[in-house]
Design a protein around this motif. Structure first.
Motif, short mmCIF file in Angstrom:
data_model
loop_
_atom_site.label_atom_id
_atom_site.label_comp_id
_atom_site.label_asym_id
_atom_site.label_seq_id
_atom_site.Cartn_x
_atom_site.Cartn_y
_atom_site.Cartn_z
N PHE A 72 -20.07 75.78 -23.91
CA PHE A 72 -19.28 74.86 -24.72
C PHE A 72 -18.46 75.61 -25.78
O PHE A 72 -17.27 75.36 -25.98
CB PHE A 72 -20.24 73.86 -25.36
CG PHE A 72 -19.59 72.71 -26.10
CD1 PHE A 72 -18.28 72.34 -25.87
CD2 PHE A 72 -20.33 71.98 -27.02
CE1 PHE A 72 -17.70 71.27 -26.54
CE2 PHE A 72 -19.77 70.91 -27.70
CZ PHE A 72 -18.45 70.56 -27.46
N ILE A 73 -19.10 76.55 -26.47
CA ILE A 73 -18.41 77.30 -27.53
C ILE A 73 -17.30 78.17 -26.95
O ILE A 73 -16.22 78.30 -27.55
CB ILE A 73 -19.42 78.16 -28.33
CG1 ILE A 73 -20.45 77.27 -29.03
CG2 ILE A 73 -18.68 79.02 -29.38
CD1 ILE A 73 -19.87 76.29 -30.02
N ALA A 80 -12.74 80.59 -22.57
CA ALA A 80 -12.88 80.19 -21.17
C ALA A 80 -12.34 78.77 -21.06
O ALA A 80 -12.21 78.06 -22.06
CB ALA A 80 -14.34 80.25 -20.73
N ASN A 81 -12.01 78.36 -19.83
CA ASN A 81 -11.56 76.98 -19.65
C ASN A 81 -12.67 76.12 -19.06
O ASN A 81 -13.74 76.64 -18.68
CB ASN A 81 -10.28 76.92 -18.79
CG ASN A 81 -10.50 77.48 -17.39
OD1 ASN A 81 -11.51 77.20 -16.74
ND2 ASN A 81 -9.54 78.28 -16.92
N VAL A 117 -11.54 69.49 -26.22
CA VAL A 117 -12.41 69.51 -25.04
C VAL A 117 -12.63 68.10 -24.51
O VAL A 117 -12.53 67.85 -23.30
CB VAL A 117 -13.78 70.16 -25.38
CG1 VAL A 117 -14.77 69.97 -24.23
CG2 VAL A 117 -13.60 71.65 -25.67
N LEU A 118 -12.89 67.15 -25.40
CA LEU A 118 -13.13 65.77 -24.98
C LEU A 118 -11.88 65.16 -24.33
O LEU A 118 -11.96 64.47 -23.31
CB LEU A 118 -13.57 64.93 -26.18
CG LEU A 118 -14.91 65.32 -26.82
CD1 LEU A 118 -15.19 64.47 -28.05
CD2 LEU A 118 -16.06 65.19 -25.82
N LYS A 123 -8.85 63.75 -19.24
CA LYS A 123 -7.73 63.99 -18.32
C LYS A 123 -8.22 64.42 -16.94
O LYS A 123 -7.53 64.23 -15.94
CB LYS A 123 -6.80 65.06 -18.90
CG LYS A 123 -6.00 64.62 -20.12
CD LYS A 123 -5.18 65.77 -20.66
CE LYS A 123 -4.41 65.38 -21.92
NZ LYS A 123 -3.65 66.52 -22.48
N MET A 124 -9.41 64.99 -16.89
CA MET A 124 -9.98 65.42 -15.61
C MET A 124 -10.64 64.27 -14.87
O MET A 124 -11.18 64.45 -13.77
CB MET A 124 -10.98 66.56 -15.84
CG MET A 124 -10.33 67.83 -16.37
SD MET A 124 -11.51 69.04 -17.00
CE MET A 124 -11.97 69.88 -15.50
#
Length: 283
Positions: A72-73, A80-81, A117-118, A123-124
């Motif tokens: 997550f971090i 990273a994605n 991130v949220l 969007k994913m």
């Protein structure tokens, strides 16, 4: 595994759910794992995020600890994605895990980073984003709660746990994004874990009505006290997968109620001993 992609043509309404409590050790991560797995088993594309930076237990319960490369971090700090960090669950088709970091400080979580991130997860095409919050009111817990649409407040039937949950309700109603912006309040649900009707009868535990009187939020589930939870955790398996156990049934009912179905509350009263047990004794 094929990379997850952003699809601008698909409009998905994403619901962010925080699983939280004021006290540690009440079953938040166990409940986050089973709740997210249950949603995915119903066909909903679901991701569960571990906000407990520095400890990281969700990946153990989900049985994917050896598959963690990025966390997550790493995503928050753009090292990273999401495609690199998300772990696809091996048992449930629509379930993904975003693990926490064991080596970073909790302050590595930033509001802007978490929000991005949220938004990208939405969007994913994720319908549900489950935020497994650490206990208390430190940075990780506040971040997990800030963006929530719904909150599942996990408490044990003991006064210290209930009192601390009441404090969390105060934070949700004053320090969340919805509260600050004057939007519709977070929907709050009560989940009671490790409930034992026999111990309630002897006065060792608070009753459901006692807890409801204190917290005054809608009861969504009662998870019975059971060794099945420990067995599941030791196997790296969400308890909802322990088929035909009381705990599995209780978590399945929790998911059903969250999705709007009316399901009678089970495991809330002490079972009467059978005629055989009354005649011949035994447990």
């Amino acid at each position: 595994m094929a990379a997850l992609t952003f699809n601008k043509d698909v409009k998905v309404v994403t619901r962010i759910v925080v699983v939280t409590s004021g006290k540690g050790g009440v079953g938040k991560t166990t409940s986050s794992a089973s709740f997210s797995a249950g949603l995915a088993m119903r066909g909903h594309k679901t991701v569960v995020i571990d906000f407990d930076v520095g400890l990281r237990n969700l990946d153990l319960i989900m049985g994917c600890e050896r598959r963690v490369v990025y966390d997550f971090i790493n995503v928050v700090q753009e090292e990273a994605n999401l495609n690199q960090a998300l772990i696809k669950d091996k048992k449930v088709e629509n379930l993904f895990i975003l693990p926490a970091s064991q080596t970073r400080d909790k302050d590595a979580l930033t509001k802007d980073g978490v929000e991005l991130v949220l938004k990208n997860l939405s969007k994913m095409g994720f319908e549900y984003i489950i935020c497994d919050s650490p206990a208390g009111i430190e940075t990780g817990a506040l971040m997990a709660a800030y963006f929530a649409d719904d909150a599942i407040i996990v408490t044990n039937p003991e006064i210290s746990s209930v009192r601390d949950s009441d404090r969390i309700l105060g934070i949700l109603s004053s320090k969340s994004k919805r509260a600050i912006n004057g939007e519709e309040p977070i929907k709050e649900y009560l989940l009671i874990t490790r409930y034992n009707p026999k111990r309630v009868m002897t006065g060792e535990m608070l009753s459901i009505s006692d807890i409801e009187d204190i917290l005054r939020i809608n009861l969504i589930g009662v998870i019975p006290e059971s060794e099945s939870v420990l067995h599941a955790s030791n196997q790296g398996l969400p308890a909802i997968h322990m088929k035909d156990t009381n705990v599995s049934i209780a978590y399945e009912d929790l998911v059903s109620r969250y999705l709007g179905k009316e399901v009678a509350m089970k495991f809330t009263e002490q079972e009467k001993p059978s005629l055989f047990k009354r005649l011949f004794g035994g447990r």
